[in-house]
Design a protein around this motif. Structure first.
Motif, PDB file in Angstrom:
ATOM      1  N   SER A 184       0.828  -1.282  -0.042  1.00 18.18           N
ATOM      2  CA  SER A 184      -0.049  -0.104   0.175  1.00 18.18           C
ATOM      3  C   SER A 184       0.863   1.295  -0.155  1.00 18.18           C
ATOM      4  O   SER A 184       0.560   2.230  -0.830  1.00 18.18           O
ATOM      5  N   ARG A 185       1.977   1.275   0.740  1.00 19.99           N
ATOM      6  CA  ARG A 185       2.830   2.212   0.977  1.00 19.99           C
ATOM      7  C   ARG A 185       3.453   2.554  -0.519  1.00 19.99           C
ATOM      8  O   ARG A 185       3.588   3.710  -0.874  1.00 19.99           O
ATOM      9  N   ASP A 186       3.826   1.546  -1.230  1.00 24.01           N
ATOM     10  CA  ASP A 186       4.476   1.588  -2.487  1.00 24.01           C
ATOM     11  C   ASP A 186       3.512   2.171  -3.261  1.00 24.01           C
ATOM     12  O   ASP A 186       3.862   3.160  -4.283  1.00 24.01           O
ATOM     13  N   CYS A 187       2.143   1.700  -3.419  1.00 24.64           N
ATOM     14  CA  CYS A 187       1.304   2.129  -4.153  1.00 24.64           C
ATOM     15  C   CYS A 187       0.829   3.646  -3.868  1.00 24.64           C
ATOM     16  O   CYS A 187       0.744   4.427  -4.795  1.00 24.64           O
ATOM     17  N   GLU A 188       1.004   4.022  -2.712  1.00 25.95           N
ATOM     18  CA  GLU A 188       0.679   5.384  -2.388  1.00 25.95           C
ATOM     19  C   GLU A 188       1.715   6.177  -2.582  1.00 25.95           C
ATOM     20  O   GLU A 188       1.607   7.197  -3.323  1.00 25.95           O
ATOM     21  N   ILE A 189       2.943   5.773  -2.466  1.00 27.32           N
ATOM     22  CA  ILE A 189       4.130   6.409  -2.914  1.00 27.32           C
ATOM     23  C   ILE A 189       4.137   6.827  -4.440  1.00 27.32           C
ATOM     24  O   ILE A 189       4.250   7.844  -4.847  1.00 27.32           O
ATOM     25  N   THR A 190       3.890   5.435  -5.084  1.00 26.92           N
ATOM     26  CA  THR A 190       3.625   5.689  -6.599  1.00 26.92           C
ATOM     27  C   THR A 190       2.635   6.794  -7.018  1.00 26.92           C
ATOM     28  O   THR A 190       2.766   7.355  -7.892  1.00 26.92           O
ATOM     29  N   GLU A 191       1.334   6.607  -6.448  1.00 24.85           N
ATOM     30  CA  GLU A 191       0.153   7.343  -6.657  1.00 24.85           C
ATOM     31  C   GLU A 191       0.672   8.829  -6.447  1.00 24.85           C
ATOM     32  O   GLU A 191       0.301   9.650  -7.031  1.00 24.85           O
ATOM     33  N   ARG A 192       1.101   9.082  -5.331  1.00 22.86           N
ATOM     34  CA  ARG A 192       1.734  10.396  -4.787  1.00 22.86           C
ATOM     35  C   ARG A 192       2.617  10.956  -5.756  1.00 22.86           C
ATOM     36  O   ARG A 192       2.545  12.257  -6.209  1.00 22.86           O
ATOM     37  N   GLU A 193       3.704  10.037  -6.121  1.00 21.27           N
ATOM     38  CA  GLU A 193       4.706  10.469  -7.137  1.00 21.27           C
ATOM     39  C   GLU A 193       3.980  10.969  -8.256  1.00 21.27           C
ATOM     40  O   GLU A 193       4.281  11.954  -9.089  1.00 21.27           O
ATOM     41  N   TRP A 194       2.962  10.166  -8.868  1.00 24.35           N
ATOM     42  CA  TRP A 194       2.382  10.394  -9.996  1.00 24.35           C
ATOM     43  C   TRP A 194       1.475  11.469  -9.901  1.00 24.35           C
ATOM     44  O   TRP A 194       1.376  12.247 -10.780  1.00 24.35           O
TER      45      TRP A 194
END
Length: 689
Positions: A184-194
């Protein structure tokens, strides 16, 4: 059944203690067995000794000897007892040794077996404990090392129903949660980065848009100083952004508009938005521009920290509006601009002329206060309809002028939108159709006159035929009556009868003449003549015949020009009209009869209403009474021959039809105006020669 490790250890310790107790019991049993054997043997010895002693004491009693004898006996008994004891002991020991050996062997075997069994059970117990504790703990330790190395896929395969099993399950759940959390953190980080990337791209795009937009985008401090302005300021105001940042917005605002700017700033600082604020701005070169400003507050923690706004150059639009308002002001139709609160914002000169209202009274008034029509303050009001449908409408209305008179108009209402396309009011166009209405009334009047003329012409044709036939009959009757009269002496009844016949033929001849006049078949003697004298004679004749108190007023202009007419027929017109007026006033008990004769100039507008009138000078004869008036139904048929409102036998119904025929024969026109219970006016127009 779930069993904890503590319970398992306690069970293991219990087993070991049980084994030790069993071994102790077996050893105790072996020793007790030896003891029991020895006690049995000793008891046998004591029994033998006791038996020997009893025999000795018995001998002593029997002998009843001395002490020496007794001592010898005792010594013998003692020796015997010692020998017996030694024999018993020797024998007993032999038996006892055999038993002890046997018991010892059994005890040794039991101890050995118990030792071996204890070792085996101990090893088994240690193995069980190892499997129960050491192996799971080793697995936990291995899993922990793997987890510390970042291996989140590690899973402990322990399904025991104890604390270690619970610990393994918790560990597995922990690794699963870690995996989910990290995912989830990776996804969140990915989404946040996106999202950050998109925000960065949007900011870049927005910056490009703001820098290249046709409007000035600005940001002010709460005090009104520029803290940001886009490069468009150079194009519109002539200032680079750097020249305005840190300067107050009033720097570019003319003095007359500073109050507007200050009021707008105060509204925004109170948290309100400002839209469509039109003010002027000064260009760097001195030119004055018109701009439209929209501004909103930027808040932080409920407090306004800045003002964000857009400034649009509307100079061209304002110029176009000025041109439009110039056209508005000089439009041939009356026009007014009304906001959606019914306030009149602007009117043109034509509207002022149509409404009869001065310009200073138009300010701060509602549209329904002046030039009100029948639709005002109803559902048919153009403003109500526009607010719902927002489309152009057209109505025919009668608007009330300031003097109370109505004016027919075609009202065209058009929705008025602001620059944002929002409905803000309507533009009303009033087209005066008074002339059209008059023309329409004239057309209808002419059509009515035409129909009446056609009807009268048809009746005249019929009357002409009747008159000629009647003349032929009258001629024959009159001829025979004249011949009969010649042969009759005077003062005879027959002669008297014949005279009545001749008088009747004269009356019939007169009626026939009137019918011919109505049908325009009677030959008239038209000549240029002054009618004042003939009118006076006719009025005097009627006045002499009056019996009711009717006042006759004459207003005859002696200087009126001559007309081409037959005086006798004109007199007949005057007498018929005056007699009708007298009879109408007699029903009311009297009144005033006014005869007016004067010159009258007919203009084109008046002439267009009547088919027999033309522009030019006319002699106007007016017969005015204060009688009971004529109702509309009677006015429609009053010139028809044989139509009368009098009782049977009191009139022939040819009076007004003959008057109409005479006037038309003189190329004139007769016009009637009457009001019930107030009186009637007959106007006869004859062209001057």
């Amino acid at each position: 059944m779930r069993m904890t490790i503590g319970k398992k250890l306690w069970i293991s310790f219990g087993i070991l203690i049980s084994l030790m107790l069993i071994m102790s019991a077996i050893s105790f049993y072996s020793i007790q067995n030896i003891k029991d054997v020895m006690e049995i043997e000793v008891e046998k010895i004591f029994k033998d000794v006791s038996s020997s002693a009893d025999r000795t004491f018995s001998l002593n009693r029997d002998l009843d000897g001395s002490d020496e004898q007794i001592n010898r006996n005792i010594e013998e008994i003692s020796n015997l007892l010692q020998k017996k004891i030694d024999l018993i002991v020797k024998k007993g020991m032999l038996d006892t040794n055999d038993n002890i050996v046997k018991s010892s062997r059994v005890a040794k075997i039991a101890v050995v077996l118990m030792g071996v069994l204890s070792v085996v059970l101990g090893l088994g117990l240690l193995t069980i404990i190892d499997r129960m504790v050491s192996v799971p703990i080793s697995k936990l330790n291995h899993a922990t090392d793997e987890l510390s190395k970042g291996n989140l896929s590690i899973n402990i395969d322990i399904d025991t129903k104890d604390e270690i099993g619970d610990l393994a399950a918790s560990f597995n759940q922990m690794t699963k949660n870690l995996r989910n959390t990290i995912y989830s953190r990776d996804c969140e980080i990915t989404e946040r980065e996106w999202a950050e990337e998109k925000v960065r791209e949007s900011k870049e795009e927005l910056d490009v848009v703001i820098r290249n937009i046709n409007d000035i985008v600005f940001q002010l401090t709460p005090l009104g100083f520029y803290r940001y302005i886009n490069p468009r300021s150079k194009k519109i105001l002539g200032y680079d952004p750097g020249e305005l940042i840190g300067k107050h917005i009033k720097v570019t605002t003319p003095l007359n508009d500073i109050t507007k700017v200050s009021d707008a700033l105060m509204r925004v600082l109170k948290g309100r938005e400002v839209f469509g604020l039109e003010i002027r701005q000064k260009h760097k070169e001195g030119e004055v521009l018109f701009v439209e400003i929209n501004a909103v507050p930027i808040k932080k923690d409920g407090k306004v920290i800045a003002i964000q706004g857009i400034m649009r150059d509307v100079t061209d639009r304002k110029k176009a509006e000025e041109v439009a308002f110039q056209m508005f002001d000089v439009a041939a139709d009356g026009m007014r601009l009304i906001d959606k609160d019914f306030n009149m914002l602007r009117v043109n000169d034509t509207f002022l002329h149509m409404s009869g209202v001065s310009k200073d009274k138009i300010e701060n008034v509602k549209c329904y206060d002046y030039f009100q029509c029948e639709f005002c303050e109803t559902e048919q009001c153009p403003m109500f309809q526009m607010s719902r449908k927002k489309r152009r409408i057209e109505l025919e209305v009668v608007c009330m002028k300031a003097d109370g008179n109505g004016i027919p108009c075609i009202l065209t209402a058009t929705p008025f939108m602001n620059a944002s396309g929002e409905f803000v009011g309507i533009i009303e166009d009033f087209k005066d159709i008074s002339e059209y209405k008059k023309a329409e009334e004239k057309r209808l009047g002419l059509e009515s006159q035409l129909r009446q003329s056609q009807k009268l012409e048809s009746i005249g044709t019929m009357a002409n035929g009747i008159a000629h036939s009647l003349n032929n009959i009258i001629g024959a009757i009159r001829g025979y009556a004249d011949m009969a009269m010649e042969n009759q002496p005077k003062d005879t009844k027959i002669r008297n009868y014949i005279e009545h016949i001749i008088k009747g033929t004269k009356d019939a001849k007169e009626l026939s003449s009137q019918m011919l006049i109505f049908s325009r078949k009677e030959i008239t003697d038209l000549r240029e003549v002054q009618l004042q004298h003939y009118i006076e004679e006719a009025v005097n004749f009627v006045e002499a015949a009056m019996t009711s108190p009717v006042k006759v007023v004459r207003n005859i202009n002696e200087k009126c020009g001559s007309v081409l007419a037959d005086p006798n027929q004109i007199q007949q017109v005057v007498m018929n009209l005056c007699m009708n007026a007298y009879q109408a006033m007699s029903e009311k008990g009297g009144g005033v009869l006014e005869i007016v004769y004067d010159e009258f100039r007919i203009d084109q507008e008046f002439a267009e209403k009547y088919a027999n009138l033309y522009e030019g000078k006319y002699a106007k004869l007016s017969i005015i009474d204060t009688g009971s008036g004529i109702d509309e139904m009677t006015m429609v048929r009053m010139f028809e021959p044989f139509f009368t409102t009098k009782k049977v036998g009191e009139g022939s119904g040819l009076g007004l039809s003959v008057v109409h025929g005479i006037v038309r024969e003189h190329n004139g026109e007769i016009i009637v105006n009457s009001e019930k219970d107030k009186g009637t006016c007959f106007d006869v127009y004859l062209p001057l020669a």
